[in-house]
Scaffold this motif. Structure first.
Motif, PDB file in Angstrom:
ATOM      1  N   PRO A 202      35.170  45.644  49.959  1.00 16.31           N
ATOM      2  CA  PRO A 202      35.945  44.408  50.066  1.00 16.31           C
ATOM      3  C   PRO A 202      35.075  43.189  49.773  1.00 16.31           C
ATOM      4  CG  PRO A 202      36.469  45.876  51.888  1.00 16.31           C
ATOM      5  CD  PRO A 202      35.314  46.501  51.159  1.00 16.31           C
ATOM      6  N   GLY A 203      35.608  42.309  48.959  1.00 17.08           N
ATOM      7  CA  GLY A 203      34.864  41.116  48.575  1.00 17.08           C
ATOM      8  C   GLY A 203      34.135  41.231  47.259  1.00 17.08           C
ATOM      9  N   ASP A 204      33.960  42.456  46.757  1.00 15.98           N
ATOM     10  CA  ASP A 204      33.302  42.629  45.457  1.00 15.98           C
ATOM     11  C   ASP A 204      34.142  42.007  44.354  1.00 15.98           C
ATOM     12  OD1 ASP A 204      31.146  43.939  46.513  1.00 15.98           O
ATOM     13  OD2 ASP A 204      31.765  45.944  45.921  1.00 15.98           O
ATOM     14  N   ALA A 205      33.454  41.516  43.330  1.00 14.70           N
ATOM     15  CA  ALA A 205      34.117  40.912  42.181  1.00 14.70           C
ATOM     16  C   ALA A 205      34.046  41.861  40.989  1.00 14.70           C
ATOM     17  CB  ALA A 205      33.460  39.578  41.831  1.00 14.70           C
ATOM     18  N   ARG A 226      38.029  41.143  44.330  1.00 16.59           N
ATOM     19  CA  ARG A 226      38.348  39.900  43.627  1.00 16.59           C
ATOM     20  C   ARG A 226      38.369  40.162  42.121  1.00 16.59           C
ATOM     21  NH1 ARG A 226      34.155  36.004  44.481  1.00 16.59           N
ATOM     22  NH2 ARG A 226      32.749  37.760  44.887  1.00 16.59           N
ATOM     23  N   LEU A 227      39.458  39.723  41.468  1.00 20.54           N
ATOM     24  CA  LEU A 227      39.646  39.986  40.046  1.00 20.54           C
ATOM     25  C   LEU A 227      39.364  38.726  39.227  1.00 20.54           C
ATOM     26  CD1 LEU A 227      43.002  41.986  40.188  1.00 20.54           C
ATOM     27  CD2 LEU A 227      40.678  42.893  40.161  1.00 20.54           C
ATOM     28  N   PHE A 228      38.581  38.895  38.154  1.00 17.72           N
ATOM     29  CA  PHE A 228      38.292  37.794  37.242  1.00 17.72           C
ATOM     30  C   PHE A 228      38.655  38.222  35.827  1.00 17.72           C
ATOM     31  CE2 PHE A 228      35.679  37.019  40.942  1.00 17.72           C
ATOM     32  CZ  PHE A 228      35.917  35.665  41.167  1.00 17.72           C
ATOM     33  N   ARG A 229      39.168  37.254  35.055  1.00 13.66           N
ATOM     34  CA  ARG A 229      39.837  37.559  33.794  1.00 13.66           C
ATOM     35  C   ARG A 229      38.901  37.535  32.589  1.00 13.66           C
ATOM     36  NH1 ARG A 229      45.756  35.693  33.947  1.00 13.66           N
ATOM     37  NH2 ARG A 229      46.252  35.602  36.152  1.00 13.66           N
ATOM     38  N   LYS A 247      27.149  35.662  35.903  1.00 10.65           N
ATOM     39  CA  LYS A 247      26.354  34.549  36.435  1.00 10.65           C
ATOM     40  C   LYS A 247      27.117  33.787  37.512  1.00 10.65           C
ATOM     41  CE  LYS A 247      23.587  33.712  32.256  1.00 10.65           C
ATOM     42  NZ  LYS A 247      23.318  32.757  31.145  1.00 10.65           N
ATOM     43  N   LYS A 248      28.404  33.570  37.301  1.00  8.51           N
ATOM     44  CA  LYS A 248      29.196  32.756  38.237  1.00  8.51           C
ATOM     45  C   LYS A 248      29.608  33.518  39.487  1.00  8.51           C
ATOM     46  CE  LYS A 248      31.298  29.728  34.748  1.00  8.51           C
ATOM     47  NZ  LYS A 248      32.581  29.326  34.095  1.00  8.51           N
ATOM     48  N   HIS A 249      29.969  34.789  39.312  1.00  2.93           N
ATOM     49  CA  HIS A 249      30.612  35.514  40.411  1.00  2.93           C
ATOM     50  C   HIS A 249      29.912  36.821  40.775  1.00  2.93           C
ATOM     51  CE1 HIS A 249      33.905  32.674  39.975  1.00  2.93           C
ATOM     52  NE2 HIS A 249      33.996  32.981  38.684  1.00  2.93           N
ATOM     53  N   ARG A 250      28.830  37.140  40.094  1.00  3.86           N
ATOM     54  CA  ARG A 250      28.096  38.390  40.363  1.00  3.86           C
ATOM     55  C   ARG A 250      29.031  39.584  40.324  1.00  3.86           C
ATOM     56  NH1 ARG A 250      23.272  37.354  39.050  1.00  3.86           N
ATOM     57  NH2 ARG A 250      22.614  39.268  40.114  1.00  3.86           N
ATOM     58  N   ILE A 251      29.820  39.685  39.253  1.00  2.00           N
ATOM     59  CA  ILE A 251      30.731  40.825  39.142  1.00  2.00           C
ATOM     60  C   ILE A 251      29.949  42.134  39.197  1.00  2.00           C
ATOM     61  CG2 ILE A 251      32.533  39.576  37.895  1.00  2.00           C
ATOM     62  CD1 ILE A 251      31.445  40.794  35.308  1.00  2.00           C
ATOM     63  N   LYS A 252      30.556  43.140  39.792  1.00  2.00           N
ATOM     64  CA  LYS A 252      29.877  44.422  40.002  1.00  2.00           C
ATOM     65  C   LYS A 252      30.361  45.517  39.058  1.00  2.00           C
ATOM     66  CE  LYS A 252      28.501  45.842  43.907  1.00  2.00           C
ATOM     67  NZ  LYS A 252      28.380  46.362  45.287  1.00  2.00           N
ATOM     68  N   LEU A 283      22.493  43.881  31.948  1.00  2.00           N
ATOM     69  CA  LEU A 283      22.864  43.474  33.307  1.00  2.00           C
ATOM     70  C   LEU A 283      22.960  44.643  34.279  1.00  2.00           C
ATOM     71  CD1 LEU A 283      25.688  40.887  32.450  1.00  2.00           C
ATOM     72  CD2 LEU A 283      23.257  40.445  32.852  1.00  2.00           C
ATOM     73  N   ARG A 284      22.758  45.857  33.760  1.00  2.00           N
ATOM     74  CA  ARG A 284      22.908  47.073  34.571  1.00  2.00           C
ATOM     75  C   ARG A 284      24.291  47.097  35.225  1.00  2.00           C
ATOM     76  NH1 ARG A 284      17.869  48.506  38.251  1.00  2.00           N
ATOM     77  NH2 ARG A 284      18.906  50.537  38.049  1.00  2.00           N
ATOM     78  N   LEU A 285      25.285  46.802  34.404  1.00  2.00           N
ATOM     79  CA  LEU A 285      26.649  46.617  34.882  1.00  2.00           C
ATOM     80  C   LEU A 285      27.524  47.794  34.456  1.00  2.00           C
ATOM     81  CD1 LEU A 285      28.385  44.455  36.334  1.00  2.00           C
ATOM     82  CD2 LEU A 285      28.895  43.499  34.076  1.00  2.00           C
ATOM     83  N   PRO A 286      28.127  48.514  35.389  1.00  2.00           N
ATOM     84  CA  PRO A 286      28.993  49.642  35.024  1.00  2.00           C
ATOM     85  C   PRO A 286      30.281  49.185  34.347  1.00  2.00           C
ATOM     86  CG  PRO A 286      28.350  49.736  37.348  1.00  2.00           C
ATOM     87  CD  PRO A 286      27.996  48.380  36.842  1.00  2.00           C
TER      88      PRO A 286
END
Length: 478
Positions: A202-205, A226-229, A247-252, A283-286
């Motif tokens: 919960p709270g992850d972007a 949290r959903l970002f477009r 950078k803005k929201h640290r999306i995971k 970014l090591r982003l899945p």
């Protein structure tokens, strides 16, 4: 004296009903006792009489009180008996919990389809019965013999099916993997559910496409995510947007449907694919790649999945039988690092102890049979034909009132109406006339967009269904 809280999000009538129910359960109002009149109670609580009427109606619906003309409102004697007893307030349970219900438009569409089975269905995102490989499956099952123990199977799914998928993924999707890195799921939606529940908190972007099928799934909000477009244009998303969101929201995590995207039908460009993989690695982003439509490519040359070019293991790949064969088999799969597969297999086992072994065996046999490729060829031809029928009907009925991009694969046509019409009114007007579609706002778009699923209606119903939709549109546009 107690009074309702006007600052609460709960409706005043519901607060009053809950308070009275509590006092009745405590014995302050015994069975058969007379309650204050609606007018007196409204004066005491400082609310309108209509609010008390609604509260009493709520309690009557649960059998807690009885009202008779000339006799007032009393606590039910027959329901309570000698001591205060009554059934749970199931309506409050139904409205509670963390898992949110479907969006109102989706519930309305489902309700309409149940109540009016004759509706021409441009809403359901699945194949029509005559597009499914029914004869092929029947032929396979005519000699079907299951000799293994009919108990719980491997938590990751049937080993023969996973072995068949290893060959299938390499042959059709250029993905090299092993059976230990595959998890069998009950369709793509269960794969997404497991990811949101087990790999995120919960709270992850996260980033999702805009518009996106993901917006129609309350499971993301239920999980507190949290959903970002990521806006989608004719070339798909712009990968640099991912860097900005990081950078803005640290999306995971990023959720993408790059091939014949639902609902727009777009295909992510080659340049964007390369850039996307570089950014994900940096970014090591899945990335979760949902790929249900690729094999429907009408020219027989499906675009490659991102996973085929994934050299560093950034991508969780999701596939399904639903859009290329039969949704009723409930067979989907996920390709992921073995540690992730083990984690999600453990969670899924807690949910259902695994899928039915028989559909898994049927699916595995179908993938390896000589019947699979002819089915795909027929499916592509039929889908292209239905797409063309839909476009022809729209061009005939509304030549200047909407815009669309012709998809080269998939099941959907995404249209923008050139007039501002409320989604809800348009949906209700089409249902009255005998057809149904999905408003674009369900997928996160602004009002004025619609999605037609041309794979669902019968061929002979497509022109008439589009005509009924256009009648509704013209009625509201006058």
């Amino acid at each position: 004296m107690w009074k309702p809280d006007r600052g609460s999000k709960k409706a005043l009538y519901q607060q009053i009903a809950d308070h009275l129910e509590q006092r009745i359960s405590y014995g302050e109002f015994p069975p058969g006792s007379l309650l204050p009149s609606e007018r007196k109670l409204a004066d005491r609580l400082g609310v309108n009489r209509s609010t008390v009427i609604m509260a009493f109606a709520e309690l009557r619906s649960m059998g807690i009180i009885d009202s008779r003309t000339g006799s007032g409102t009393r606590v039910s004697a027959t329901k309570w008996g000698a001591t205060p007893r009554h059934t749970p307030n199931w309506s409050r349970y139904a409205e509670g919990g963390n898992f949110l219900p479907n969006l109102p438009f989706m519930r309305r569409i489902r309700e309409a389809l149940i109540q009016q089975p004759s509706l021409i269905d441009f809403a359901s995102g699945e194949l029509a019965a005559d597009l499914a490989p029914s004869e092929e499956i029947a032929k396979l099952m005519s000699g079907f013999q299951y000799t293994s123990y009919l108990g719980y199977d491997n938590p990751q799914g049937s080993i023969p099916l996973r072995q068949a998928l290893v060959d299938y993924l390499e042959k059709y999707r250029e993905i090299r993997t092993t059976e230990s890195s595959i998890l069998i799921t009950s369709g793509s939606q269960q794969s997404l559910y497991l990811i949101t529940q087990c790999l995120l908190s919960p709270g992850d972007a996260v980033a999702i496409e805009d518009p996106s099928y993901c917006y129609s799934l309350p499971m993301f909000q239920s999980a507190g995510i949290r959903l970002f477009r990521l806006p989608v244009d004719s070339q798909g998303i712009q990968p640099e947007e991912i860097r900005s969101l990081f950078k803005k929201h640290r999306i995971k995590m990023v959720f993408l449907n790059p091939n014949f995207q639902n609902p727009t039908g777009t295909v992510l460009s080659d340049a964007s694919r390369r850039q996307l993989l570089d950014i994900a690695s940096e970014l090591r982003l899945p990335i979760v790649e949902d790929d249900p439509f690729s094999l429907t490519a009408y020219d027989g040359n499906p675009p490659s999945p991102l996973k085929a070019s994934d050299k560093v293991g950034s991508i969780i790949y999701i596939g399904s039988f639903s859009k290329i064969a039969a949704s009723g088999l409930r067979i989907g799969w996920m390709v992921a690092p073995h540690s992730i597969v083990k984690r999600l297999a453990d969670a899924r086992q807690q949910m259902d102890f695994g899928l039915s072994v028989i559909p898994q065996q049927v699916a595995g046999q179908f993938l390896q049979s000589s019947l699979f490729e002819p089915h795909l060829d027929r499916l592509r031809m039929e889908l292209r034909f239905r797409r063309d029928l839909t476009i022809e009907a729209l061009n005939k009925e509304l030549p200047d009132a909407l815009a669309y991009t012709i998809p080269d694969g998939g099941l959907h046509l995404w249209c923008r109406l050139n007039s501002a019409i409320q989604d809800g009114r348009l949906l209700e007007e089409t249902i009255k006339r005998g057809t149904v579609f999905v408003p674009g706002s369900v997928y996160g778009s602004d009002p004025g967009f619609v999605r037609f699923t041309f794979s669902r209606p019968k061929t002979e119903d497509i022109e008439r269904g589009i005509s009924l939709f256009c009648e509704a549109f013209r009625q509201l546009n006058n």
